[in-house]
Design an enzyme around this catalytic site. Structure first.
Site, PDB file in Angstrom:
ATOM      1  N   HIS A   1       0.814  -1.230   0.000  1.00 18.88           N
ATOM      2  CA  HIS A   1       0.000   0.000   0.000  1.00 18.88           C
ATOM      3  C   HIS A   1       0.843   1.274   0.000  1.00 18.88           C
ATOM      4  CE1 HIS A   1      -3.414  -2.486   0.156  1.00 18.88           C
ATOM      5  NE2 HIS A   1      -3.544  -2.624   1.460  1.00 18.88           N
TER       6      HIS A   1
ATOM      7  N   HIS B   1      -9.707   1.884   1.087  1.00 21.95           N
ATOM      8  CA  HIS B   1      -9.542   0.675   1.891  1.00 21.95           C
ATOM      9  C   HIS B   1     -10.586   0.592   3.006  1.00 21.95           C
ATOM     10  CE1 HIS B   1      -7.576  -2.717   3.777  1.00 21.95           C
ATOM     11  NE2 HIS B   1      -6.545  -2.661   2.949  1.00 21.95           N
TER      12      HIS B   1
ATOM     13  N   ASP C   1      -7.566 -13.385   1.437  1.00 22.60           N
ATOM     14  CA  ASP C   1      -6.829 -12.129   1.232  1.00 22.60           C
ATOM     15  C   ASP C   1      -6.227 -12.233  -0.157  1.00 22.60           C
ATOM     16  OD1 ASP C   1      -5.652  -9.688   1.470  1.00 22.60           O
ATOM     17  OD2 ASP C   1      -4.407 -10.172   3.213  1.00 22.60           O
TER      18      ASP C   1
ATOM     19  N   GLU D   1     -11.478  -3.985  -2.202  1.00 21.34           N
ATOM     20  CA  GLU D   1     -10.633  -2.910  -2.711  1.00 21.34           C
ATOM     21  C   GLU D   1     -10.468  -2.994  -4.234  1.00 21.34           C
ATOM     22  OE1 GLU D   1      -6.882  -3.336  -0.445  1.00 21.34           O
ATOM     23  OE2 GLU D   1      -8.089  -4.720   0.768  1.00 21.34           O
TER      24      GLU D   1
END
Length: 364
Positions: free
Chosen positions: A121, A192, A262, A327
């Site tokens: 990120h 996010h 994830d 996201e």
């Protein structure tokens, strides 16, 4: 609940030294806290710190409101958490393998996150940690901007980024993301936010989720892509028809490293026209739904399995899986994988990087 207003003075980060990391202990009172609303519609809370979506209060048919976005009770606690709650992410969302990429015969080295060999990120000093300038604000829209200097977290070129949150209808939020650069650079901005449509941060795995994605990206033990996309058919990653998140939780070895979902999904190419949602989410009690449409080519779905201990706006602390992150973005590590079937992630001088994300809330 949402209260209009702001605190402190307008500031922006324009530090120009290489791998610049703004002061993460910045006084929270220098940040704006803003509210957007439409009659009979959702109320939003936003912060200029990280251009963050702090709150989303959805009106229900019985006259109550549901708080469906996770956040901390105070700005100071919000700044200390490391889950990126509601933040605008940049310069590049998701992971870049070993914090480097090769492009046009050159290796560009980025700033890895603390305790990691990789960059996540945009690094510890990414856009989530910056004070954004509030350019315009009214009852239904706020626009913010940020200058990211050449060499910021290792990325080349001065990047100017903009984000606008707009309540286009009472139950519809659109986030518009835009950037220009002085030198060629990879760009991937996103939001996010973590969602729990039940409104009380109970286990979100009771929600039902649909993702319009025929392929997903397998990852290694450090959540770095293995290289090849894989079909979702006949796997736990097949959300095309919609299913409870808990149904196939930890159902295969691919979820072991992350203790659940994830993973990145390559969306159906038709989703980029935003005529149909890329994602649909239904609350555990069946009373509320949210759809997401986006021009971005992929989606990271994170089940929130590492949220334990973060201060909760409801009081106490969040537990694991109190909310999920959905996201929209480019696939992770895309600068190192030009072969993947998605638009290029590169922004050239004179060009404009522009993408949109639209959230629609509805009663059921």
């Amino acid at each position: 609940m949402c209260r209009a207003g702001r605190s402190g003075s307008r500031t922006s980060s324009t530090d120009t030294h290489e791998h610049a990391t703004p002061d993460a202990t910045q006084d929270p009172m220098t940040s704006h806290t803003l509210c957007l609303r439409r009659p009979n519609g959702v109320e939003l809370e936003l912060s200029s710190r990280g251009a963050t979506w702090l709150g989303c209060h959805v009106p229900m048919p019985d006259g109550t409101r549901r708080s469906v976005v996770l956040a901390c009770p105070t700005q100071e606690q919000q700044m200390r958490q490391r889950a990126f709650l509601g933040a605008t992410i940049g310069r590049y969302a998701n992971r870049i393998d070993h914090a480097r990429y090769r492009h046009r015969g050159h290796v560009v080295r980025l700033a890895p996150n603390a305790g990691s060999a990789h960059q996540l990120h945009g690094g510890d000093g990414g856009f989530h940690a910056r004070e954004w300038r509030v350019d315009t604000v009214d009852e239904t829209q706020v626009a913010m901007s940020l200058v990211s200097p050449d060499g910021d977290q290792g990325f080349p070129g001065e990047l100017r980024a903009w984000v606008a949150y707009t309540l286009v209808e009472p139950m519809v939020l659109e986030i518009a993301l835009r950037a220009v650069t002085s030198a060629e650079t990879p760009v991937c901005l996103t939001n996010h936010a973590y969602f729990n449509l039940d409104g009380d941060a109970r286990d979100v795995r009771a929600h039902r989720l649909r993702i319009a994605a025929p392929h997903y990206l397998p990852v290694d033990a450090e959540l770095i892509p293995l290289g090849q996309l894989a079909p979702v058919a006949h796997t736990s990653y097949d959300f095309r028809a919609g299913k409870p998140i808990a149904q196939d939780w930890l159902a295969d070895a691919g979820q072991t490293a992350s203790l659940g979902y994830d993973h990145a999904f390559l969306l159906d190419p038709g989703c980029a026209e935003m005529r149909e949602p890329a994602v649909e989410l239904w609350s555990g009690d069946g009373a509320l739904s949210m759809s997401i449409a986006t021009t971005l080519p992929a989606l990271q779905f994170y089940g929130g399995q590492h949220l334990q201990g973060i201060p909760s706006r409801h009081g106490g602390v969040y537990t694991n899986c109190a909310g999920i992150a959905l996201e929209p973005q480019f696939l992770p590590d895309s600068p190192n994988h030009p072969e993947w079937p998605q638009p290029p992630c590169w922004l050239q001088p004179g060009g404009v990087w522009e993408h949109r994300i639209r959230y629609v809330f509805a009663w059921r």
